[in-house]
Design a protein around this motif. Sequence first.
Motif, PDB file in Angstrom:
ATOM      1  N   ARG A 192       0.851  -1.189   0.000  1.00 17.99           N
ATOM      2  CA  ARG A 192       0.000   0.000   0.000  1.00 17.99           C
ATOM      3  C   ARG A 192       0.887   1.238   0.000  1.00 17.99           C
ATOM      4  N   PHE A 193       0.342   2.318  -0.565  1.00 17.31           N
ATOM      5  CA  PHE A 193       1.123   3.546  -0.687  1.00 17.31           C
ATOM      6  C   PHE A 193       0.177   4.740  -0.711  1.00 17.31           C
ATOM      7  N   ARG A 194       0.696   5.881  -0.288  1.00 12.60           N
ATOM      8  CA  ARG A 194      -0.107   7.100  -0.235  1.00 12.60           C
ATOM      9  C   ARG A 194      -0.072   7.806  -1.590  1.00 12.60           C
ATOM     10  N   VAL A 195      -1.215   8.406  -1.951  1.00  8.79           N
ATOM     11  CA  VAL A 195      -1.334   9.160  -3.196  1.00  8.79           C
ATOM     12  C   VAL A 195      -1.942  10.517  -2.876  1.00  8.79           C
ATOM     13  N   TRP A 196      -1.313  11.583  -3.402  1.00 11.74           N
ATOM     14  CA  TRP A 196      -1.825  12.929  -3.231  1.00 11.74           C
ATOM     15  C   TRP A 196      -2.525  13.368  -4.521  1.00 11.74           C
ATOM     16  N   ALA A 197      -3.507  14.245  -4.373  1.00 12.51           N
ATOM     17  CA  ALA A 197      -4.196  14.798  -5.537  1.00 12.51           C
ATOM     18  C   ALA A 197      -3.194  15.418  -6.504  1.00 12.51           C
ATOM     19  N   GLY A 198      -3.341  15.118  -7.782  1.00 12.73           N
ATOM     20  CA  GLY A 198      -2.444  15.627  -8.808  1.00 12.73           C
ATOM     21  C   GLY A 198      -1.356  14.654  -9.207  1.00 12.73           C
ATOM     22  N   GLN A 199      -1.136  13.578  -8.425  1.00  8.84           N
ATOM     23  CA  GLN A 199      -0.086  12.616  -8.761  1.00  8.84           C
ATOM     24  C   GLN A 199      -0.573  11.636  -9.831  1.00  8.84           C
ATOM     25  N   ARG A 200       0.383  11.076 -10.580  1.00 12.35           N
ATOM     26  CA  ARG A 200       0.082  10.123 -11.657  1.00 12.35           C
ATOM     27  C   ARG A 200       0.610   8.742 -11.283  1.00 12.35           C
ATOM     28  N   LEU A 201      -0.276   7.775 -11.359  1.00  8.46           N
ATOM     29  CA  LEU A 201       0.077   6.376 -11.133  1.00  8.46           C
ATOM     30  C   LEU A 201       0.087   5.670 -12.474  1.00  8.46           C
ATOM     31  N   LYS A 202       1.203   5.023 -12.804  1.00  9.79           N
ATOM     32  CA  LYS A 202       1.317   4.302 -14.068  1.00  9.79           C
ATOM     33  C   LYS A 202       1.692   2.846 -13.804  1.00  9.79           C
ATOM     34  N   LEU A 203       0.938   1.951 -14.413  1.00  9.38           N
ATOM     35  CA  LEU A 203       1.222   0.522 -14.351  1.00  9.38           C
ATOM     36  C   LEU A 203       1.666   0.062 -15.728  1.00  9.38           C
ATOM     37  N   GLY A 204       2.872  -0.486 -15.819  1.00  7.39           N
ATOM     38  CA  GLY A 204       3.364  -1.030 -17.078  1.00  7.39           C
ATOM     39  C   GLY A 204       2.740  -2.391 -17.347  1.00  7.39           C
ATOM     40  N   PHE A 205       3.339  -3.127 -18.272  1.00  9.26           N
ATOM     41  CA  PHE A 205       2.770  -4.413 -18.656  1.00  9.26           C
ATOM     42  C   PHE A 205       3.418  -5.561 -17.881  1.00  9.26           C
ATOM     43  N   ALA A 206       2.611  -6.581 -17.617  1.00  4.56           N
ATOM     44  CA  ALA A 206       2.994  -7.668 -16.727  1.00  4.56           C
ATOM     45  C   ALA A 206       4.205  -8.432 -17.244  1.00  4.56           C
ATOM     46  N   ARG A 207       5.139  -8.708 -16.322  1.00  4.14           N
ATOM     47  CA  ARG A 207       6.298  -9.539 -16.624  1.00  4.14           C
ATOM     48  C   ARG A 207       6.100 -10.965 -16.135  1.00  4.14           C
ATOM     49  N   ALA A 208       5.207 -11.136 -15.157  1.00  2.52           N
ATOM     50  CA  ALA A 208       4.837 -12.457 -14.639  1.00  2.52           C
ATOM     51  C   ALA A 208       3.431 -12.340 -14.067  1.00  2.52           C
ATOM     52  N   GLY A 209       2.595 -13.329 -14.353  1.00  4.20           N
ATOM     53  CA  GLY A 209       1.193 -13.230 -13.966  1.00  4.20           C
ATOM     54  C   GLY A 209       0.394 -12.507 -15.036  1.00  4.20           C
ATOM     55  N   GLN A 210      -0.916 -12.495 -14.867  1.00  9.61           N
ATOM     56  CA  GLN A 210      -1.815 -11.939 -15.876  1.00  9.61           C
ATOM     57  C   GLN A 210      -2.653 -10.764 -15.387  1.00  9.61           C
ATOM     58  N   ARG A 211      -2.916 -10.704 -14.083  1.00  5.80           N
ATOM     59  CA  ARG A 211      -3.844  -9.704 -13.567  1.00  5.80           C
ATOM     60  C   ARG A 211      -3.319  -9.077 -12.286  1.00  5.80           C
ATOM     61  N   ALA A 212      -3.352  -7.743 -12.253  1.00  4.35           N
ATOM     62  CA  ALA A 212      -3.019  -6.994 -11.049  1.00  4.35           C
ATOM     63  C   ALA A 212      -4.311  -6.463 -10.440  1.00  4.35           C
ATOM     64  N   TYR A 213      -4.253  -6.178  -9.137  1.00  3.40           N
ATOM     65  CA  TYR A 213      -5.420  -5.664  -8.420  1.00  3.40           C
ATOM     66  C   TYR A 213      -5.055  -4.365  -7.731  1.00  3.40           C
ATOM     67  N   LEU A 214      -5.856  -3.339  -7.999  1.00  2.11           N
ATOM     68  CA  LEU A 214      -5.646  -2.019  -7.423  1.00  2.11           C
ATOM     69  C   LEU A 214      -6.850  -1.673  -6.560  1.00  2.11           C
ATOM     70  N   ALA A 215      -6.603  -1.470  -5.276  1.00  2.00           N
ATOM     71  CA  ALA A 215      -7.670  -1.126  -4.332  1.00  2.00           C
ATOM     72  C   ALA A 215      -7.436   0.265  -3.786  1.00  2.00           C
ATOM     73  N   ALA A 216      -8.511   0.937  -3.388  1.00  2.00           N
ATOM     74  CA  ALA A 216      -8.456   2.253  -2.758  1.00  2.00           C
ATOM     75  C   ALA A 216      -9.014   2.143  -1.348  1.00  2.00           C
ATOM     76  N   ALA A 217      -8.485   2.949  -0.437  1.00  2.00           N
ATOM     77  CA  ALA A 217      -8.981   2.947   0.940  1.00  2.00           C
ATOM     78  C   ALA A 217     -10.482   3.220   0.941  1.00  2.00           C
ATOM     79  N   GLY A 218     -11.238   2.335   1.552  1.00  2.00           N
ATOM     80  CA  GLY A 218     -12.687   2.450   1.572  1.00  2.00           C
ATOM     81  C   GLY A 218     -13.381   1.820   0.388  1.00  2.00           C
ATOM     82  N   GLY A 219     -12.622   1.430  -0.644  1.00  3.00           N
ATOM     83  CA  GLY A 219     -13.199   0.820  -1.841  1.00  3.00           C
ATOM     84  C   GLY A 219     -13.676   1.848  -2.839  1.00  3.00           C
ATOM     85  N   PHE A 220     -13.696   1.484  -4.122  1.00  3.53           N
ATOM     86  CA  PHE A 220     -14.238   2.362  -5.150  1.00  3.53           C
ATOM     87  C   PHE A 220     -15.762   2.425  -5.011  1.00  3.53           C
ATOM     88  N   ILE A 221     -16.324   3.556  -5.399  1.00  2.00           N
ATOM     89  CA  ILE A 221     -17.742   3.829  -5.144  1.00  2.00           C
ATOM     90  C   ILE A 221     -18.509   3.899  -6.464  1.00  2.00           C
TER      91      ILE A 221
END
Length: 305
Positions: free
Chosen positions: A92-121
Amino acid sequence: MSLKVIACGPLCLLQDGGRRGWQHLGVSPSGPVDKHAAAWANRLLGNVPGAPLLEVALGGLDLEAQVDTWLALTGAELPATLDGQPLPGWSRFRVWAGQRLKLGFARAGQRAYLAAAGGFITEPILGSVATQMREKLGGRAGNGQPLAADDLLECAAHGECFNRGASVPWPYRPDYREAPTLRVLPGPDVFSEEQRQAFFGQRWQISPQSDRMGVRLRGEALSAPRRQWSLGIVEGAIQVPPDGQPIVLLADRQSMGGYPLLGVLHPLDVGRLAQCPAHSEVRFAPASVEQAQADLSEFLRFFAT
Protein backbone atom coordinates in the motif's frame (compact mmCIF):
# COMPACT_ATOMS: atom_id res chain seq x y z
CA MET A 1 -13.32 12.90 -5.61
CA SER A 2 -11.82 10.29 -7.87
CA LEU A 3 -9.02 8.76 -9.87
CA LYS A 4 -9.17 9.82 -13.52
CA VAL A 5 -8.30 7.24 -16.18
CA ILE A 6 -5.71 8.76 -18.53
CA ALA A 7 -5.01 5.57 -20.46
CA CYS A 8 -6.28 2.02 -20.10
CA GLY A 9 -4.76 -1.34 -20.95
CA PRO A 10 -6.43 -4.35 -22.60
CA LEU A 11 -9.08 -4.94 -19.91
CA CYS A 12 -9.65 -3.07 -16.64
CA LEU A 13 -12.73 -4.15 -14.71
CA LEU A 14 -14.33 -3.09 -11.45
CA GLN A 15 -14.95 -6.17 -9.29
CA ASP A 16 -16.09 -6.93 -5.76
CA GLY A 17 -17.04 -10.06 -3.83
CA GLY A 18 -19.36 -11.11 -6.64
CA ARG A 19 -23.04 -11.10 -7.55
CA ARG A 20 -24.39 -13.76 -5.21
CA GLY A 21 -27.83 -15.35 -5.18
CA TRP A 22 -28.71 -15.02 -8.88
CA GLN A 23 -27.29 -18.17 -10.49
CA HIS A 24 -30.72 -19.82 -10.46
CA LEU A 25 -31.68 -17.15 -13.01
CA GLY A 26 -28.57 -17.73 -15.13
CA VAL A 27 -26.55 -14.78 -13.80
CA SER A 28 -22.89 -15.59 -13.14
CA PRO A 29 -21.30 -14.32 -9.90
CA SER A 30 -18.27 -12.62 -11.54
CA GLY A 31 -15.84 -11.06 -9.04
CA PRO A 32 -12.03 -11.26 -9.16
CA VAL A 33 -10.56 -14.36 -10.78
CA ASP A 34 -7.63 -14.26 -8.33
CA LYS A 35 -9.33 -14.01 -4.95
CA HIS A 36 -6.04 -14.37 -3.08
CA ALA A 37 -4.47 -11.27 -4.65
CA ALA A 38 -7.73 -9.30 -4.43
CA ALA A 39 -8.20 -10.17 -0.76
CA TRP A 40 -4.69 -8.98 0.07
CA ALA A 41 -5.23 -5.67 -1.74
CA ASN A 42 -8.27 -4.93 0.42
CA ARG A 43 -6.64 -6.20 3.61
CA LEU A 44 -3.63 -3.90 3.18
CA LEU A 45 -6.06 -0.97 3.34
CA GLY A 46 -8.30 -2.29 6.09
CA ASN A 47 -11.24 -2.53 3.69
CA VAL A 48 -14.12 -4.90 4.29
CA PRO A 49 -13.71 -8.22 2.47
CA GLY A 50 -14.98 -7.97 -1.09
CA ALA A 51 -14.80 -4.17 -1.26
CA PRO A 52 -14.87 -2.90 -4.87
CA LEU A 53 -11.45 -2.81 -6.51
CA LEU A 54 -9.94 -2.80 -9.99
CA GLU A 55 -8.80 -5.92 -11.84
CA VAL A 56 -6.16 -4.90 -14.40
CA ALA A 57 -5.49 -7.52 -17.08
CA LEU A 58 -1.90 -7.44 -18.38
CA GLY A 59 -1.29 -3.83 -17.18
CA GLY A 60 -1.02 -0.61 -19.18
CA LEU A 61 -3.04 1.60 -16.81
CA ASP A 62 -2.43 5.33 -16.26
CA LEU A 63 -4.38 7.18 -13.54
CA GLU A 64 -4.36 10.73 -12.21
CA ALA A 65 -5.40 11.21 -8.58
CA GLN A 66 -7.94 13.92 -7.86
CA VAL A 67 -8.09 13.08 -4.17
CA ASP A 68 -5.67 12.39 -1.30
CA THR A 69 -5.97 8.70 -0.47
CA TRP A 70 -4.15 5.38 -0.04
CA LEU A 71 -3.97 2.67 -2.68
CA ALA A 72 -2.79 -0.93 -2.65
CA LEU A 73 -1.39 -2.96 -5.56
CA THR A 74 -1.14 -6.77 -5.65
CA GLY A 75 -1.21 -9.58 -8.20
CA ALA A 76 0.81 -9.74 -11.42
CA GLU A 77 4.42 -8.59 -11.37
CA LEU A 78 4.54 -5.35 -13.35
CA PRO A 79 6.44 -2.04 -13.27
CA ALA A 80 4.52 0.59 -11.27
CA THR A 81 5.45 4.23 -10.72
CA LEU A 82 3.98 7.20 -8.85
CA ASP A 83 5.12 10.45 -10.44
CA GLY A 84 7.94 8.47 -12.01
CA GLN A 85 9.13 6.91 -8.74
CA PRO A 86 9.06 3.07 -8.61
CA LEU A 87 6.52 1.39 -6.36
CA PRO A 88 6.88 -2.07 -4.80
CA GLY A 89 4.30 -4.72 -5.62
CA TRP A 90 1.98 -6.24 -3.04
CA SER A 91 2.06 -3.02 -1.02
CA ARG A 92 0.00 0.00 0.00
CA PHE A 93 1.12 3.55 -0.69
CA ARG A 94 -0.11 7.10 -0.24
CA VAL A 95 -1.33 9.16 -3.20
CA TRP A 96 -1.82 12.93 -3.23
CA ALA A 97 -4.20 14.80 -5.54
CA GLY A 98 -2.44 15.63 -8.81
CA GLN A 99 -0.09 12.62 -8.76
CA ARG A 100 0.08 10.12 -11.66
CA LEU A 101 0.08 6.38 -11.13
CA LYS A 102 1.32 4.30 -14.07
CA LEU A 103 1.22 0.52 -14.35
CA GLY A 104 3.36 -1.03 -17.08
CA PHE A 105 2.77 -4.41 -18.66
CA ALA A 106 2.99 -7.67 -16.73
CA ARG A 107 6.30 -9.54 -16.62
CA ALA A 108 4.84 -12.46 -14.64
CA GLY A 109 1.19 -13.23 -13.97
CA GLN A 110 -1.82 -11.94 -15.88
CA ARG A 111 -3.84 -9.70 -13.57
CA ALA A 112 -3.02 -6.99 -11.05
CA TYR A 113 -5.42 -5.66 -8.42
CA LEU A 114 -5.65 -2.02 -7.42
CA ALA A 115 -7.67 -1.13 -4.33
CA ALA A 116 -8.46 2.25 -2.76
CA ALA A 117 -8.98 2.95 0.94
CA GLY A 118 -12.69 2.45 1.57
CA GLY A 119 -13.20 0.82 -1.84
CA PHE A 120 -14.24 2.36 -5.15
CA ILE A 121 -17.74 3.83 -5.14
CA THR A 122 -20.41 3.09 -7.76
CA GLU A 123 -24.03 1.99 -7.86
CA PRO A 124 -24.49 -1.80 -7.46
CA ILE A 125 -26.55 -3.83 -9.92
CA LEU A 126 -28.30 -6.88 -8.42
CA GLY A 127 -26.39 -6.24 -5.21
CA SER A 128 -22.91 -6.02 -6.73
CA VAL A 129 -20.65 -3.72 -8.77
CA ALA A 130 -18.85 -6.73 -10.31
CA THR A 131 -18.38 -6.25 -14.07
CA GLN A 132 -19.87 -8.97 -16.27
CA MET A 133 -19.30 -7.96 -19.89
CA ARG A 134 -21.25 -10.84 -21.45
CA GLU A 135 -24.38 -10.09 -19.40
CA LYS A 136 -23.85 -6.29 -19.51
CA LEU A 137 -23.99 -5.95 -15.72
CA GLY A 138 -22.00 -3.94 -13.19
CA GLY A 139 -18.95 -1.78 -13.61
CA ARG A 140 -18.59 1.97 -13.33
CA ALA A 141 -21.73 2.74 -15.39
CA GLY A 142 -23.68 -0.41 -14.50
CA ASN A 143 -23.70 -1.67 -18.11
CA GLY A 144 -20.86 -4.17 -17.95
CA GLN A 145 -18.39 -2.03 -19.87
CA PRO A 146 -14.66 -2.05 -18.99
CA LEU A 147 -12.89 1.16 -18.02
CA ALA A 148 -11.88 3.58 -20.75
CA ALA A 149 -9.87 6.77 -20.99
CA ASP A 150 -11.48 9.77 -19.23
CA ASP A 151 -13.55 7.58 -16.89
CA LEU A 152 -13.59 8.62 -13.24
CA LEU A 153 -13.15 6.05 -10.47
CA GLU A 154 -14.96 7.51 -7.48
CA CYS A 155 -13.38 7.02 -4.06
CA ALA A 156 -13.45 8.82 -0.72
CA ALA A 157 -10.67 10.98 0.71
CA HIS A 158 -8.67 8.85 3.12
CA GLY A 159 -5.31 10.60 3.08
CA GLU A 160 -4.81 10.36 6.85
CA CYS A 161 -5.94 6.79 7.54
CA PHE A 162 -2.36 5.37 7.73
CA ASN A 163 0.95 6.81 8.84
CA ARG A 164 3.14 4.49 6.77
CA GLY A 165 3.10 2.00 3.92
CA ALA A 166 2.93 -1.76 4.34
CA SER A 167 3.67 -4.85 2.26
CA VAL A 168 2.45 -8.43 2.12
CA PRO A 169 5.03 -10.80 3.71
CA TRP A 170 7.00 -12.82 1.15
CA PRO A 171 5.61 -16.26 2.14
CA TYR A 172 2.14 -15.13 1.06
CA ARG A 173 3.18 -13.77 -2.33
CA PRO A 174 2.94 -16.32 -5.19
CA ASP A 175 5.79 -16.75 -7.62
CA TYR A 176 4.01 -16.41 -10.96
CA ARG A 177 7.14 -17.48 -12.83
CA GLU A 178 6.91 -21.04 -11.55
CA ALA A 179 4.92 -23.71 -13.38
CA PRO A 180 2.34 -24.65 -10.73
CA THR A 181 0.91 -27.98 -9.70
CA LEU A 182 -2.75 -27.40 -8.87
CA ARG A 183 -4.94 -29.50 -6.59
CA VAL A 184 -8.14 -31.14 -7.84
CA LEU A 185 -11.09 -32.46 -5.84
CA PRO A 186 -13.09 -35.42 -7.21
CA GLY A 187 -16.02 -34.62 -9.51
CA PRO A 188 -19.52 -36.13 -9.77
CA ASP A 189 -18.90 -38.02 -13.02
CA VAL A 190 -17.12 -41.36 -12.96
CA PHE A 191 -14.10 -41.18 -15.25
CA SER A 192 -12.16 -44.39 -15.72
CA GLU A 193 -8.97 -44.76 -13.74
CA GLU A 194 -7.07 -44.76 -17.03
CA GLN A 195 -8.50 -41.36 -17.98
CA ARG A 196 -7.90 -39.92 -14.52
CA GLN A 197 -4.27 -41.00 -14.72
CA ALA A 198 -4.04 -39.49 -18.20
CA PHE A 199 -5.25 -36.17 -16.79
CA PHE A 200 -2.94 -36.13 -13.75
CA GLY A 201 0.01 -37.67 -15.54
CA GLN A 202 0.64 -35.02 -18.20
CA ARG A 203 1.51 -31.35 -18.42
CA TRP A 204 -1.28 -29.20 -19.84
CA GLN A 205 -0.71 -26.05 -21.85
CA ILE A 206 -2.83 -22.91 -21.35
CA SER A 207 -4.73 -22.05 -24.53
CA PRO A 208 -4.78 -18.44 -25.83
CA GLN A 209 -8.58 -18.82 -26.04
CA SER A 210 -8.82 -18.66 -22.23
CA ASP A 211 -10.67 -15.77 -20.58
CA ARG A 212 -12.57 -14.85 -17.40
CA MET A 213 -15.20 -17.46 -18.23
CA GLY A 214 -12.76 -20.35 -18.29
CA VAL A 215 -9.20 -21.55 -18.85
CA ARG A 216 -8.92 -23.91 -21.81
CA LEU A 217 -6.25 -26.61 -21.60
CA ARG A 218 -4.35 -28.27 -24.42
CA GLY A 219 -2.85 -31.72 -24.21
CA GLU A 220 -3.43 -35.37 -25.04
CA ALA A 221 -7.20 -35.63 -25.40
CA LEU A 222 -9.23 -37.37 -22.70
CA SER A 223 -12.16 -39.70 -23.27
CA ALA A 224 -15.10 -38.66 -21.07
CA PRO A 225 -18.13 -40.68 -19.97
CA ARG A 226 -21.43 -39.79 -21.62
CA ARG A 227 -23.48 -37.09 -19.86
CA GLN A 228 -27.24 -37.01 -20.39
CA TRP A 229 -28.22 -34.17 -18.03
CA SER A 230 -26.94 -30.77 -16.95
CA LEU A 231 -25.62 -29.77 -13.53
CA GLY A 232 -25.12 -26.52 -11.70
CA ILE A 233 -21.58 -25.21 -12.19
CA VAL A 234 -19.22 -24.00 -9.46
CA GLU A 235 -16.00 -22.02 -9.80
CA GLY A 236 -13.10 -24.30 -10.65
CA ALA A 237 -15.26 -27.01 -12.24
CA ILE A 238 -13.25 -29.01 -14.80
CA GLN A 239 -15.42 -29.83 -17.79
CA VAL A 240 -14.37 -32.26 -20.49
CA PRO A 241 -16.11 -31.49 -23.82
CA PRO A 242 -16.27 -33.92 -26.75
CA ASP A 243 -12.83 -32.87 -28.07
CA GLY A 244 -11.26 -34.14 -24.83
CA GLN A 245 -9.53 -30.83 -24.02
CA PRO A 246 -10.56 -29.79 -20.46
CA ILE A 247 -11.95 -26.37 -19.53
CA VAL A 248 -11.56 -25.00 -16.00
CA LEU A 249 -14.38 -22.56 -15.28
CA LEU A 250 -13.73 -19.20 -13.61
CA ALA A 251 -15.67 -16.22 -12.23
CA ASP A 252 -17.70 -15.44 -15.38
CA ARG A 253 -18.78 -19.06 -15.87
CA GLN A 254 -22.23 -20.13 -17.00
CA SER A 255 -24.64 -21.30 -14.29
CA MET A 256 -25.38 -24.73 -15.82
CA GLY A 257 -23.35 -27.17 -17.88
CA GLY A 258 -23.82 -30.51 -19.61
CA TYR A 259 -20.23 -31.59 -20.22
CA PRO A 260 -18.89 -34.31 -17.89
CA LEU A 261 -17.07 -32.99 -14.82
CA LEU A 262 -13.74 -34.61 -14.03
CA GLY A 263 -13.27 -32.66 -10.82
CA VAL A 264 -13.17 -29.24 -9.19
CA LEU A 265 -10.04 -27.19 -8.69
CA HIS A 266 -9.11 -26.47 -5.07
CA PRO A 267 -10.73 -23.05 -4.30
CA LEU A 268 -7.39 -21.53 -3.33
CA ASP A 269 -5.71 -22.71 -6.57
CA VAL A 270 -8.22 -21.13 -8.96
CA GLY A 271 -6.51 -17.74 -8.76
CA ARG A 272 -3.10 -19.24 -9.42
CA LEU A 273 -4.41 -20.85 -12.61
CA ALA A 274 -5.98 -17.56 -13.71
CA GLN A 275 -2.54 -15.91 -13.46
CA CYS A 276 -0.95 -18.37 -15.92
CA PRO A 277 -0.23 -16.84 -19.35
CA ALA A 278 -1.09 -18.42 -22.69
CA HIS A 279 1.21 -21.29 -23.74
CA SER A 280 2.54 -21.81 -20.20
CA GLU A 281 2.24 -25.25 -18.62
CA VAL A 282 0.47 -26.54 -15.51
CA ARG A 283 0.10 -29.88 -13.81
CA PHE A 284 -2.65 -31.22 -11.58
CA ALA A 285 -2.68 -33.48 -8.55
CA PRO A 286 -5.57 -35.15 -6.68
CA ALA A 287 -6.61 -33.65 -3.34
CA SER A 288 -9.20 -34.34 -0.65
CA VAL A 289 -12.39 -32.42 0.02
CA GLU A 290 -11.64 -32.40 3.75
CA GLN A 291 -8.27 -30.68 3.28
CA ALA A 292 -9.78 -28.15 0.87
CA GLN A 293 -12.51 -27.31 3.38
CA ALA A 294 -9.91 -26.78 6.11
CA ASP A 295 -7.75 -24.62 3.84
CA LEU A 296 -10.68 -22.48 2.73
CA SER A 297 -11.95 -22.04 6.29
CA GLU A 298 -8.51 -20.78 7.35
CA PHE A 299 -8.38 -18.40 4.39
CA LEU A 300 -11.83 -16.95 5.14
CA ARG A 301 -11.09 -16.56 8.85
CA PHE A 302 -7.84 -14.73 8.14
CA PHE A 303 -9.32 -12.23 5.67
CA ALA A 304 -12.45 -11.65 7.78
CA THR A 305 -10.41 -10.29 10.71
